[in-house]
Every structure is written in structure tokens, then in C-alpha cells.
Design a protein around this motif. Structure first.
Motif, PDB file in Angstrom:
ATOM      1  N   PHE A 191     -22.213 -18.472 -28.598  1.00  0.00           N
ATOM      2  CA  PHE A 191     -23.136 -18.608 -29.672  1.00  0.00           C
ATOM      3  C   PHE A 191     -22.455 -18.499 -30.564  1.00  0.00           C
ATOM      4  O   PHE A 191     -22.288 -19.168 -31.832  1.00  0.00           O
ATOM      5  CB  PHE A 191     -24.697 -17.891 -30.005  1.00  0.00           C
ATOM      6  N   LEU A 192     -21.035 -17.686 -31.450  1.00  0.00           N
ATOM      7  CA  LEU A 192     -20.403 -17.537 -32.557  1.00  0.00           C
ATOM      8  C   LEU A 192     -19.989 -18.948 -32.297  1.00  0.00           C
ATOM      9  O   LEU A 192     -19.469 -19.515 -33.294  1.00  0.00           O
ATOM     10  CB  LEU A 192     -19.709 -16.465 -32.961  1.00  0.00           C
TER      11      LEU A 192
ATOM     12  N   GLN B 104     -21.065 -22.052 -33.057  1.00  0.00           N
ATOM     13  CA  GLN B 104     -21.506 -21.694 -35.168  1.00  0.00           C
ATOM     14  C   GLN B 104     -20.181 -22.319 -35.638  1.00  0.00           C
ATOM     15  O   GLN B 104     -20.294 -23.181 -36.513  1.00  0.00           O
ATOM     16  CB  GLN B 104     -21.894 -20.224 -35.542  1.00  0.00           C
TER      17      GLN B 104
ATOM     18  N   LEU C  46     -21.870 -26.447 -35.503  1.00  0.00           N
ATOM     19  CA  LEU C  46     -23.321 -26.137 -36.756  1.00  0.00           C
ATOM     20  C   LEU C  46     -22.377 -25.563 -37.850  1.00  0.00           C
ATOM     21  O   LEU C  46     -23.275 -26.602 -38.524  1.00  0.00           O
ATOM     22  CB  LEU C  46     -24.117 -24.527 -36.128  1.00  0.00           C
ATOM     23  N   ASP C  47     -20.970 -25.089 -38.167  1.00  0.00           N
ATOM     24  CA  ASP C  47     -21.487 -24.485 -39.172  1.00  0.00           C
ATOM     25  C   ASP C  47     -20.378 -25.324 -39.118  1.00  0.00           C
ATOM     26  O   ASP C  47     -18.685 -25.130 -40.024  1.00  0.00           O
ATOM     27  CB  ASP C  47     -20.523 -23.450 -39.024  1.00  0.00           C
ATOM     28  N   THR C  48     -20.061 -26.829 -39.685  1.00  0.00           N
ATOM     29  CA  THR C  48     -18.991 -27.911 -39.278  1.00  0.00           C
ATOM     30  C   THR C  48     -19.777 -29.134 -40.364  1.00  0.00           C
ATOM     31  O   THR C  48     -20.982 -29.511 -40.555  1.00  0.00           O
ATOM     32  CB  THR C  48     -18.508 -28.330 -38.314  1.00  0.00           C
ATOM     33  N   ASP C  49     -18.988 -29.834 -40.728  1.00  0.00           N
ATOM     34  CA  ASP C  49     -20.086 -30.276 -41.931  1.00  0.00           C
ATOM     35  C   ASP C  49     -19.792 -32.093 -40.999  1.00  0.00           C
ATOM     36  O   ASP C  49     -21.065 -32.750 -41.482  1.00  0.00           O
ATOM     37  CB  ASP C  49     -18.316 -31.718 -42.612  1.00  0.00           C
ATOM     38  N   ASP C  50     -19.528 -31.939 -39.630  1.00  0.00           N
ATOM     39  CA  ASP C  50     -20.399 -33.538 -39.445  1.00  0.00           C
ATOM     40  C   ASP C  50     -20.761 -32.545 -37.234  1.00  0.00           C
ATOM     41  O   ASP C  50     -20.159 -32.038 -36.354  1.00  0.00           O
ATOM     42  CB  ASP C  50     -19.648 -34.203 -38.965  1.00  0.00           C
ATOM     43  N   PRO C  51     -21.972 -31.909 -37.481  1.00  0.00           N
ATOM     44  CA  PRO C  51     -21.901 -31.013 -36.709  1.00  0.00           C
ATOM     45  C   PRO C  51     -22.370 -32.507 -34.993  1.00  0.00           C
ATOM     46  O   PRO C  51     -22.262 -31.667 -33.460  1.00  0.00           O
ATOM     47  CB  PRO C  51     -23.128 -30.619 -36.609  1.00  0.00           C
TER      48      PRO C  51
ATOM     49  N   ASP D 120     -36.069 -34.109 -38.132  1.00  0.00           N
ATOM     50  CA  ASP D 120     -35.755 -34.455 -37.493  1.00  0.00           C
ATOM     51  C   ASP D 120     -34.421 -34.989 -36.985  1.00  0.00           C
ATOM     52  O   ASP D 120     -33.142 -34.762 -36.820  1.00  0.00           O
ATOM     53  CB  ASP D 120     -36.342 -35.838 -36.978  1.00  0.00           C
ATOM     54  N   ARG D 121     -33.901 -33.334 -38.422  1.00  0.00           N
ATOM     55  CA  ARG D 121     -31.792 -34.185 -38.398  1.00  0.00           C
ATOM     56  C   ARG D 121     -31.359 -33.535 -37.804  1.00  0.00           C
ATOM     57  O   ARG D 121     -30.177 -33.782 -37.399  1.00  0.00           O
ATOM     58  CB  ARG D 121     -32.005 -33.187 -39.903  1.00  0.00           C
ATOM     59  N   PHE D 122     -31.934 -32.595 -37.074  1.00  0.00           N
ATOM     60  CA  PHE D 122     -30.849 -31.696 -36.404  1.00  0.00           C
ATOM     61  C   PHE D 122     -31.231 -31.798 -34.368  1.00  0.00           C
ATOM     62  O   PHE D 122     -31.476 -31.644 -33.205  1.00  0.00           O
ATOM     63  CB  PHE D 122     -31.537 -30.634 -35.968  1.00  0.00           C
TER      64      PHE D 122
ATOM     65  N   GLU E  47     -29.688 -31.440 -30.694  1.00  0.00           N
ATOM     66  CA  GLU E  47     -30.754 -30.258 -29.960  1.00  0.00           C
ATOM     67  C   GLU E  47     -30.265 -31.347 -28.515  1.00  0.00           C
ATOM     68  O   GLU E  47     -30.272 -31.336 -26.979  1.00  0.00           O
ATOM     69  CB  GLU E  47     -31.903 -30.027 -30.382  1.00  0.00           C
TER      70      GLU E  47
END
Lengths: 284, 424
Positions: B167-168, B171, B175-180, B252-254, B258
Motif C-alpha cells: 500500500f505504501l 501511495q 495516489l501521491d502524484t499529480d495524475d493518479p 466522484d473525483r476518485f 477505483e
């Protein structure tokens, strides 16, 4: 065999049987007229069996995986802030109605605030009840509880402010009315921003409180910190205006007006604190 | 050859088949739901899909990789020579029959009461119980038992650590990027490769000798990479057509992101079912295999004899029938309970749990799939991945260990003496 088919057909079309399974199982006596007593006994025995198996299946379900996942407090928290925000919105209308001396609608608005506050209190109690010590959360439990308290404070202040004009039914002479109305809508804006920020909580959670989303929320918080600074300036401006008018007003009225301004400033301040509390979630 | 075996052998084997089948049925009805529930709860697959996946991959896991754990249960816990089964082979038959009956009874009772007990723990407790009281304390290979019990603690911790790391990495990479969204498209095939590679690697190295396929380590690596690439290609085509749905609605952004992880979760669900089949079916058929070994050889117990294919088929079949008749209901209810798990979290937990369980299966260690999965979910939670986790469950699991081992043992002892009294 033929009678069996017929029996199922009747069951399907019988209005009372078309309801849920539970209803089917409850009905006992009306069948008597349709089937011989043996068939009747047979179908009842079958129903009892189905019910037993169902209840067993449901009991089996109390298992570790099902019980492992608790209810996330994030949506209730957002719901709570939403209810508090509608208190502030109604309060703004109430202050405007009082300035226009429309006591009837002011009264109705006070009722609205009360019921919104009640909704908020219910969510608050529910959220606190679910945040037991054995629940493991992505943020500190104390931070979450603190946020609930801050939000609750906003709602409480709204209720207090709402009572003031109705109790005294005092007038707002000259420029004081528009100034207080303006101040009130500035406060509303701060709490609106707080709500918008708290509504980002689920997205923050989705990205594990990191990255672009975290930057976005920090920007939101910066924005309404500025807003609150403006509203603080507004506070001293109105207090200055009121100071000028003091001699021409009933002294008790003056006390009430000061009190009103103070409480409105408190609301803006609490709203800002609620937003800042989100920074605590991100910084670990 | 023992007279008792000559006289009652067929009856005993029939009893063992019936008991083993019902154990497998219970595993299918209850435990499979835990393995599949997270995928259904994360809305990655429907219940129908979950059942089809479970049927195919549980069976495949049981058949292809279930051999090692089965042989541990049938001959890795009791030292057959010290126990004197050469002279009294019927004692082993009584013992295994009573172990199955004891574990089955205890599971039935526990399910009825809603206690989170594990099939694995029940059967191990039962086997130790009859061996200690019915035969002798020395007959139990305590070193083996200790390593099995240690693995019950190690496996959840191990899978928790893997889940945390995976999971790290999600991330960091997504997840922790500009364009997930674009990054998810880029990296998800990699995770799918990992799933295919890990599962096939362990299975190839450890599991396939009974199908007549002996492979060296290098060959296994080559095949596993090949299988990983095939699954990756399938995954690539599945996610290729998913477009980012840009909406103004902030809630709805994610959602599109998902959806991508939902595809990944189909693969992890398959691996989870495979892993579960490879480990848990042995609880039901291990004792059966032992009984069959004794009776077929007429009392001359050969520890290394091949596991007959029909036993694996019986276990796999019972599991699938249990799943189809009762398990789907349990999956549905668990799926409804898990509302806070999203595919980007669920897949990390499932990869970790499946990998851990398959490694355990390859090594022949019976572990609890459910507890391993609980460990993995907690690992994701530690990486700030899950909204709310009830840690009370962990306490309940520990409690269930403390209770299950002695109760399984006590019931098994009871049944052991009962069988001995009946058959003489």
C-alpha cells in the motif's frame, strides 16, 4: 404433482404471498381453505425449515472479516458540519429579518436553527458513540473528537445569537443595520469555506492525506484564514461604529449589540479553527 | 493385517469420506466467504462473479497446490513409528475419524454461536488431542507442532507487513502524484504481473509433483514469468478501455481511479481463492487421506505414498458444493458489512494474504486464511488506508485460539474412545 404446481401458482398470485419472505413465513391460517391439512402441514414444516436455515446462515456471518471493518467517521463528520452550516445560513437570514423588524419570520428562522442544531446534535452523539477506543483510525481519535467539538461550538453559538434579537426586539439605527448584516454574511462565508474544506476529508482519506489533494486542502485552508482575518477587521470596524452611536442608544440595547457582534465573531473564529483542525490530520 | 481393519475397513473409509466431505462442505460454506468477502465488499466483483471465481480457483488451488498441507496433516504431526501404528493401525483410523468429527462438531457449534474459530486450528487441536491421550505424548512431533503454532502468529504479521509495503508503494506510485489516473494505468499491470508470478512460482516449485510435473527452480522461474506476463496482458486489455470520467462533482473525483483498481481486484480475488483452496481443503482431506492410506495398504502405513486424486476431487467438490449452497449467502452479508473498503486498499490486502497463504501451502504449513487476511487488512490500516477498523476483532481471534485448541482436543479424545469402544 399437479396439485403441487397449482399450489405454487396460487401462492405466487396471492397478494399476501407476494410480499417478503418474512411475511410468507408469518401467514399461517389462511391457507386452510385452499389445501388439504396434510399439504398445509407440509408447507408449514418447510417454511419453518427455511426459516431455521436462514437464521443459521445469518449467525454464521458474525465472523472476523465482517466484524473487522468499522464505520468510517468521515461521512458523519461531514454530515455534522453540513447541519451546523445550515444553522449559520438560517442565522444570517434571521439577523436580516431582525434588522427589518420582521419578527414573525425571525421567529420561524429561530425554529429552523433549533431543528438544524438538533439534527447536528444527533449526528454528534452518534459519531462520538462509534469512536470507541478499540476503533483504529487513520487519524488520531482525539483530533477527530476535537473537530466534532469545534463544529458543535459553531452550532451552539448560532443558537445563542438567534435568541438575542428575539428576546430584546431592539432596533438597529442608521448604518448599524447594514454593517451587522454585512458582517453576518462574511461570517457565513467563513463557515461555508470550512464546510467545503471538511467535505474534502473523504478525498484526503482516499489519497491517505498526501500528495496533490493535501496541497489542495492546504490552499483552501489558507484561503479562508484570510477570509477570517478580513472578518476580524470587520469586527473592530463595527465596534467603532457602535461606539459612536453609544450615547444615542438605550444602554441595554448597546450591551446586546456588543454581545451579538462578539458571538458572530466567535462563529467565524470557530469555523476557521475547524478548518485548521484538518491540518492536524495531515501532519502526523 | 489387523482383523478390525479387514472386517470394518470399508465402513471406516466410507465414514471418513462422509466426515471429510462435510468438513470440506463447512469450509466452503464459511471460510470461502471470508476469502471472497473483501472483493465483494469493495464492489470490485458481484456475488455471482465471486462464486464463479471461487469455484474455479478454489478447486484449482486444492488440486494443484493442496498436496503439501494435506501430507502435513496426515503424517506430519504424529510420528507414525513412535505411535506404534505399525502394530495397531486401527488406532490411527479411529483418531483421524474422531479428529474430523471433533473439528466438524466444534465448527458447527462455533458458527451457531458466532465465534470466529478457524478450521485449521480445530483440526490441529483435534489431532494433537487424540494422539496425546489415545496414544502417547511422545507420538506427537512437538517440534512440528510448535512451528505450526508459531506460523499462526507469523502469518498474519508477515501478510500485514507485505500489505503495508504494497500500500505504501501504491501511495508513492499512484495516489501521491499529480495524475493518479494515468499512473494507475501505468502501474496496475505491474501489480497484476506480481500476482500471477507469485502464485504460479510457489505452486510450480512446491505443488505439482502429484500431477506428474517435476520442474527445476530455473524452469519454474521461467514458467512463472510467462504466466505473470499472460495475466498482465489480460489485465492490460481489461483496463485499456477505462477512461477517466471527469466530472464537476468532487465526490466522484476518485471513482475512475477505483474502477481501475477494481480490475486489479478481480485478479487478487482469483489468487485469494487459489490460496485458500491450496491450504484449507487439506483440513478436510488430510485425515481422510490418512485413513485411506492405512486401509488401502492393509495396515502397512506408508508415509510417503501418493495422495490419490479422488481424495483431492472429493475435497474440492465438497468445498464447491458448500459454497454454492450456503456460502453465497455468507458472502453477500459480509460484502454488505464492508462498506469502507475501496479496491485500492482491498487489492493490497488480498495480494499480501494470498502470497502468504500460498507460501505456507508450499511449505506444507496449515495456516488460517481468515486470520492472515485480517493481518493484511490491519497492515493497510497502519498505512492510513482504512476509515475505521475494529481492533476488538484481534482480541476475539486470540481468544478463539485459546479456546479452540483445547476444545478440539477434548472432543477428539471423546470421539476417539467412542470409536474404540464401538469397533473394539
Amino acid at each position: 404433482m399437479c396439485s403441487m404446481k397449482n399450489h405454487q401458482f396460487q401462492r405466487k398470485n396471492h397478494p399476501r404471498f407476494s410480499a417478503s419472505i418474512c411475511d410468507k413465513l408469518v401467514i399461517k391460517s389462511t391457507n386452510k381453505f385452499h389445501y388439504s391439512s396434510l399439504q398445509h402441514w407440509f408447507s408449514r414444516a418447510r417454511n419453518v425449515l427455511i426459516r431455521r436455515i436462514l437464521s443459521q446462515a445469518i449467525k454464521i456471518v458474525t465472523n472476523p472479516i465482517g466484524a473487522l471493518f468499522g464505520r468510517s467517521p468521515i461521512r458523519p463528520l461531514q454530515g455534522h458540519m453540513g447541519a451546523v452550516q445550515s444553522c449559520v445560513a438560517s442565522l444570517q437570514k434571521l439577523v436580516e429579518a431582525s434588522i427589518a423588524a420582521d419578527w414573525q419570520s425571525a421567529d420561524a428562522l429561530a425554529q429552523e436553527i433549533n431543528s438544524s442544531k438538533q439534527d447536528a446534535d444527533e449526528i454528534k452523539r452518534d459519531t462520538r458513540m462509534h469512536l470507541t477506543r478499540s476503533v483504529f483510525l487513520p487519524v488520531a481519535r482525539t483530533d477527530l473528537l476535537e473537530l466534532v467539538s469545534i463544529q458543535d461550538q459553531i452550532g451552539y453559538n448560532c443558537k445563542q445569537v438567534a435568541q438575542l434579537p428575539l428576546l430584546r426586539k431592539s432596533s438597529f439605527p442608521g448604518d448599524l443595520g447594514p454593517a451587522i448584516a454585512g458582517f453576518c454574511s462574511a461570517t457565513l462565508k467563513v463557515s461555508e469555506s470550512a464546510l467545503a474544506t471538511i467535505n474534502e476529508l473523504d478525498e484526503l482519506f482516499e489519497t491517505s492525506f498526501k500528495g496533490r489533494e493535501a496541497g489542495f486542502v492546504e490552499k483552501l485552508i489558507d484561503q479562508f484564514q484570510e477570509m477570517e482575518a478580513q472578518s476580524e477587521e470587520g469586527t473592530s470596524a463595527i465596534q467603532g461604529q457602535l461606539l459612536q452611536l453609544e450615547d444615542s442608544l438605550n444602554p441595554v440595547d448597546v450591551i446586546f449589540h456588543y454581545k451579538l457582534i462578539d458571538l458572530l465573531a466567535d462563529i467565524a473564529h470557530s469555523a476557521r479553527k475547524a478548518g485548521s483542525q484538518l491540518l492536524m490530520f495531515m501532519a502526523r | 493385517m489387523s482383523e478390525i481393519l479387514a472386517q470394518y475397513g470399508t465402513l471406516m473409509l466410507a465414514l471418513a469420506c462422509i466426515f471429510g466431505f462435510f468438513m470440506a462442505y463447512g469450509v466452503g460454506a464459511n471460510d470461502v466467504a471470508n476469502a471472497m468477502g473483501t472483493s465483494v465488499g469493495a464492489r470490485a466483483i458481484t456475488i455471482k462473479q465471486a462464486i464463479i471465481i471461487a469455484m474455479v480457483f478454489e478447486f484449482a488451488g486444492a488440486y494443484l497446490a493442496g498436496g503439501e498441507v494435506t501430507s502435513t496433516i496426515r503424517s506430519g504431526i504424529i510420528d507414525l513409528e513412535t505411535a506404534g501404528f505399525d502394530t495397531n493401525p486401527e488406532l490411527l483410523v479411529y483418531g483421524m475419524l474422531s479428529s474430523l468429527l471433533a473439528a466438524g462438531t466444534w465448527l458447527l457449534l462455533a458458527s451457531w454461536k458466532g465465534w470466529p474459530v478457524s478450521t485449521t486450528h480445530s483440526i490441529i487441536g483435534a489431532i494433537i488431542g487424540f494422539a496425546v491421550v489415545g496414544v502417547s505424548v511422545d507420538s506427537v512431533m512437538w517440534g512440528q507442532v510448535i512451528s505450526i503454532v508459531a506460523s499462526w502468529v507469523i502469518s498474519p504479521v508477515f501478510s500485514g507487513v507485505i500489505a503495508f509495503i504494497i500500500f505504501l508503494s501504491v501511495q508513492r506510485l499512484v495516489l501521491d502524484t499529480d495524475d493518479p489516473f494515468q499512473n494507475a494505468k501505468k502501474y496496475i499491470p505491474g501489480y497484476i504481473f506480481l500476482v500471477g508470478f507469485m502464485i504460479s512460482m510457489v505452486t510450480l516449485i512446491k505443488g505439482l509433483s502429484h500431477v506428474g510435473l517435476e520442474v527445476s527452480f530455473v524452469q519454474a522461474t521461467i514458467y512463472a514469468v510467462g504466466i505473470g506476463l499472460v495475466t498482465m496482458t489480460i489485465g492490460y486489455f481489461l483496463i485499456r478501455n477505462i477512461k477517466e470520467n471527469v466530472t464537476d462533482n468532487p465526490d466522484d473525483r476518485f471513482a475512475s481511479l477505483e474502477r481501475l483498481f477494481g480490475v486489479l481486484m478481480i485478479f487478487t480475488a482469483c489468487s485469494m481463492a487459489f490460496a485458500h483452496g491450496s491450504n484449507d481443503v487439506a483440513n478436510a482431506i488430510g485425515p481422510l487421506a490418512a485413513v485411506n492410506g492405512v486401509i488401502q495398504s492393509g495396515g502397512v502405513f506408508a508415509a510417503q505414498s501418493q495422495l490419490p486424486v479422488w481424495i483431492l476431487l472429493l475435497g474440492g467438490g465438497g468445498l464447491v458444493i458448500g459454497l454454492a449452497t450456503l456460502g453465497y449467502r455468507v458472502i453477500a452479508t459480509i460484502g454488505r458489512n464492508i462498506t469502507e473498503l475501496t479496491p485500492s486498499r482491498g487489492f493490497a490486502a488480498e495480494i499480501a494474504a494470498a502470497t502468504t497463504v500460498v507460501i505456507a501451502s508450499g511449505t506444507g504449513i496449515p495456516v488460517s486464511t481468515t486470520h492472515t487476511l485480517v493481518g493484511a487488512v490491519l497492515g493497510v490500516g497502519l498505512a492510513r488506508g482504512i476509515g475505521a477498523l475494529n481492533l476488538g476483532v484481534v482480541g476475539r481471534i486470540f481468544l478463539s485460539w485459546v479456546i479452540t485448541l483445547p476444545v478440539g482436543a477434548a472432543l477428539s479424545i471423546l470421539f476417539f474412545f467412542l470409536f474404540r469402544a464401538i469397533f473394539g
